[in-house]
Write a protein that holds these residues in place. Structure first.
Motif: not given
Length: 532
Positions: A246-256, A273-285
């Motif tokens: 994503f883009n945005g300045k000042p640093k955007p607030v990210v919510t999921w 981070s300042d440029k991206d957001s990572i959705l991480f699931i270790r073991t999906s069901n």
């Protein structure tokens, strides 16, 4: 004599009211005797009733009465010897006195219009732009404007913590956006908009939260990868690691959010981070399936993106299966769809059969889409059982469902009778397929005659010269191979010329073919003989 005025028609109610208001009618004056002189008194007598008419009578009604009164005065000299005209004049004046007079009704007051009603509140007030000196907002028109229409909108703002509202536009605006200018850098403003019509102002529509007055360098923008714009399908147990820049300045607030609710931190982790957001699931069901919504926000500006995550696995077996019918070499099987589809659609079924003698399973149909099937080409005298597997995009179900009944292919009533074929007669009389051709040769040069013959059984071939069988003469060489017959004449002389015949015969008949052979003598010139 003047014409009698036409009476005015009135309703029965008006006539009854006028009769009650009128005084009693005076009796008409008696007519003078015939010998009495006619004076102007009758005119006065006639004019008196006209003057005594009610005041409501119209002037147009009095005019005929005056005309009737004047008429006898002018005709007085002619009426001295005869009183009939005077009586007629007196008789005409009586209806004028008794004529009813129309009473005008006062006009009714107009019905007052219903009071005007204010419109409903404007909708969806949002911030369109903001910088260090101005703020632009926009909204949508009210749902209910009312009969009196919409005159315009009034936009008001106040500083955070204050109850004093300042009107931003001195005059009503009909547009659905407004730029509030000359603001102070660093203030936080609350904004509301009101719709106005003849009924007065509507209820206010306000921003959800205050807006800081400052320059936004780069508005937030989510750049969703193309692979995530459609449904993202993964199998159960797989690791999910989705990177959303994503883009945005000042640093955007990210919510999921997941299905409109906050994420469960025990199931999914978010790394920003300042440029991206990572959705991480270790073991999906399968419980991780759903709609994930990402929001990036800088002050009052925000951007949203959604992605659909679908966690799938192999389906369960069909709910049930049964043997419907058995006939001839066929068996009909029917089953029902599985209760667990593996969180995705069923793409087909696999049907297998097993002979009770061997117990080995063989696949009859694959990727079959219907819920019933007919299995053919079963072996007579054998007994079969059948089982069905479900299939989706992940694979075939690990379990299956098997028929409880056994399909037995009966032998009774089935007798094999081979077809009877008539034996074909291949015997054939000899027949030449390639004839002999006439030839010419030179003395001393060997030549060969050729022809071809067919027949069944194989015919016997003979050669004749001038109708005489050649036999085993060493001068001739006779060859017959695969139906091709040849006669070689070695170093012929002039006496070897003649008609040659090839004769083929077998039990079915005889065939012949002939040709003419010419043997030429070489002529030597006399000059050549002298040289010799």
């Amino acid at each position: 004599m003047p014409a009698k005025p036409a009476p005015i028609k009135k309703s029965p109610e008006k006539k009854a009211a006028e009769k009650a208001a009128e005084p009693a009618a005076e009796p008409a004056p008696e007519a003078p005797p015939a010998d009495a002189p006619v004076e102007a008194a009758p005119a006065e007598a006639e004019a008196a009733p006209a003057e005594a008419a009610p005041a409501e009578a119209a002037p147009a009604e009095a005019a005929p009465a005056e005309a009737d009164a004047a008429a006898p005065a002018e005709a007085a000299p002619a009426a001295e010897g005869d009183a009939a005209p005077a009586e007629a004049a007196a008789g005409e004046a009586a209806p004028v006195e008794a004529a009813p007079v129309e009473v005008e009704e006062p006009p009714k007051a107009p019905t007052p219009p219903p009071p005007a009603v204010p419109t409903s509140a404007p909708l969806s007030l949002v911030v369109e732009d903001v910088n260090n000196i101005s703020l632009t907002v926009k909204w949508r028109a009210p749902e209910n404007i009312g009969d009196s229409g919409l005159d315009g909108y009034t936009v008001e703002y106040s500083k955070e913590g204050s109850t004093d509202w300042v009107v931003a536009n001195s005059e009503l605006t009909t547009a659905n956006r407004l730029c509030i200018k000359d603001l102070t850098l660093g203030d936080r403003l609350n904004v509301r908009v009101v719709a106005v019509n003849a009924g007065g102002p509507s209820e206010a529509c306000a921003l959800d939260e205050s807006v800081p007055i400052r320059e936004v360098v780069d508005r937030p923008k989510i750049r969703l990868p193309r692979s995530l714009r459609t449904r993202h399908v993964r199998t159960v147990g797989a690791k999910i690691n989705l990177v959303i820049p994503f883009n945005g300045k000042p640093k955007p607030v990210v919510t999921w959010l997941k299905d409109g609710e906050p994420l469960d931190s025990k199931r999914a982790n978010i790394r920003n981070s300042d440029k991206d957001s990572i959705l991480f699931i270790r073991t999906s069901n399968r419980a991780d399936s759903g709609v994930y919504e990402m929001t990036v926000k800088v002050d009052s500006f925000e951007d949203k993106a959604s992605l659909i995550l679908q966690i799938v696995e192999k389906p369960g077996p069909p709910a049930s299966v049964k043997l419907v019918d058995t006939w001839g070499f066929n068996a009909a099987v029917e089953w029902t769809a599985p209760k667990d589809s593996g969180n995705t659609e069923i793409t087909g079924y696999t049907i297998q059969k097993a002979d009770k003698k061997t117990g080995d399973w063989f696949t009859v149909m694959e990727h079959y889409h219907r819920l019933n099937a007919t299995i053919s080409d079963l072996i007579m005298g054998n007994a079969y059982t059948f089982r069905v597997y479900s299939e989706n995009k992940v694979g075939i179900s690990e379990e299956c469902v098997e028929t409880a009944d056994i399909a037995t292919i009966q032998k009774i009533g089935i007798v094999y009778r081979p077809l009877e074929y008539k034996e074909h007669d291949f015997n054939e009389a000899p027949k030449f397929t390639a004839p002999l051709n006439d030839r010419a040769t030179t003395v001393g040069y060997s030549t060969k005659l050729l022809c071809a013959v067919r027949g069944s059984p194989k015919p016997k071939v003979e050669w004749l010269k001038n109708q005489m069988v050649i036999g085993d003469d060493p001068k001739y060489r006779q060859i017959s191979n695969q139906g091709v017959c040849s006669l070689e004449i070695r170093k012929p002389c002039t006496y070897d010329g003649g008609v040659y015949t090839c004769r083929a015969k077998n039990e079915q008949g005889t065939a012949t073919v002939s040709c003419k052979l010419e043997v030429k003598q070489v002529i030597v010139a006399e000059a050549d003989k002298e040289k010799e």
